[in-house]
Design a protein around this motif. Structure first.
Motif, PDB file in Angstrom:
ATOM      1  N   GLU A  33       0.839  -1.192   0.000  1.00 27.72           N
ATOM      2  CA  GLU A  33       0.000   0.000   0.000  1.00 27.72           C
ATOM      3  C   GLU A  33       0.877   1.246   0.000  1.00 27.72           C
ATOM      4  O   GLU A  33       1.913   1.286   0.629  1.00 27.72           O
ATOM      5  CB  GLU A  33      -0.899   0.002   1.227  1.00 27.72           C
ATOM      6  N   LYS A  45     -13.696   7.247   3.742  1.00 24.19           N
ATOM      7  CA  LYS A  45     -12.745   6.155   3.949  1.00 24.19           C
ATOM      8  C   LYS A  45     -12.844   5.549   5.352  1.00 24.19           C
ATOM      9  O   LYS A  45     -11.931   4.869   5.789  1.00 24.19           O
ATOM     10  CB  LYS A  45     -11.321   6.663   3.703  1.00 24.19           C
ATOM     11  N   LYS A  48     -11.333   2.131   6.724  1.00 18.02           N
ATOM     12  CA  LYS A  48     -10.277   1.696   5.793  1.00 18.02           C
ATOM     13  C   LYS A  48      -8.937   1.755   6.508  1.00 18.02           C
ATOM     14  O   LYS A  48      -8.725   2.554   7.417  1.00 18.02           O
ATOM     15  CB  LYS A  48     -10.213   2.594   4.556  1.00 18.02           C
ATOM     16  N   THR A  49      -8.017   0.912   6.072  1.00 15.63           N
ATOM     17  CA  THR A  49      -6.663   0.907   6.602  1.00 15.63           C
ATOM     18  C   THR A  49      -5.773   1.717   5.675  1.00 15.63           C
ATOM     19  O   THR A  49      -5.827   1.550   4.461  1.00 15.63           O
ATOM     20  CB  THR A  49      -6.145  -0.539   6.723  1.00 15.63           C
ATOM     21  N   GLN A  97      -6.278   2.454  11.115  1.00 13.87           N
ATOM     22  CA  GLN A  97      -7.643   2.355  10.603  1.00 13.87           C
ATOM     23  C   GLN A  97      -8.358   3.670  10.896  1.00 13.87           C
ATOM     24  O   GLN A  97      -8.312   4.183  12.018  1.00 13.87           O
ATOM     25  CB  GLN A  97      -8.368   1.190  11.269  1.00 13.87           C
TER      26      GLN A  97
END
Length: 128
Positions: A33, A45, A48-49, A97
């Motif tokens: 990522e 988001k 989301k991570t 997160q």
């Protein structure tokens, strides 16, 4: 003819191994990522991570955990952790997160996005 084809077989096997390693390397690179900036973190988001890099500018200790604020060129965000927070001034990479804390006040929403720390690593001093 059969003997000559056997003689070239090791070269073909080596080429196949090289191609396999290249494909594996490209696959792993695609899975990694990329870093996001604080400005890119938004309520679309949630949960989301993300991976983020920044400098620790403030710490807030709590009874069972702590929070620290990191800053990058685009802004600041709080990070909640159950670990010992990094010291103020340290540059870190973190995986977190995205969460949101609602704070309704006088018919206004004063809530704020923050990160829950999943992983943390200090950036070596010789890296920018």
């Amino acid at each position: 003819m059969l003997i000559s084809s056997l003689r070239f077989r090791p070269g073909i096997d080596k080429l196949k191994r090289i191609i396999s390693w290249v494909i594996l390397g490209l696959s792993l690179a695609a899975c990694r990522e990329s870093l996001v900036s604080v400005a890119e973190i938004n309520d679309r988001k949630l949960d989301k991570t993300v991976h983020l890099a920044g400098k620790v500018v403030q710490i807030a200790p709590f009874v069972e955990h702590a929070a620290y604020q990191i800053e990058d060129a685009t802004g600041k965000i709080w990070v909640v952790t159950t670990q010992v927070p990094p010291p103020v001034g340290e540059s870190i990479n973190l995986k977190g997160q995205i969460k949101y804390q609602s704070l309704p006040f006088a018919e206004q929403e004063l809530g704020e996005l923050y990160l829950v720390e999943l992983e943390q690593a200090a950036i070596p001093a010789d890296k920018p």
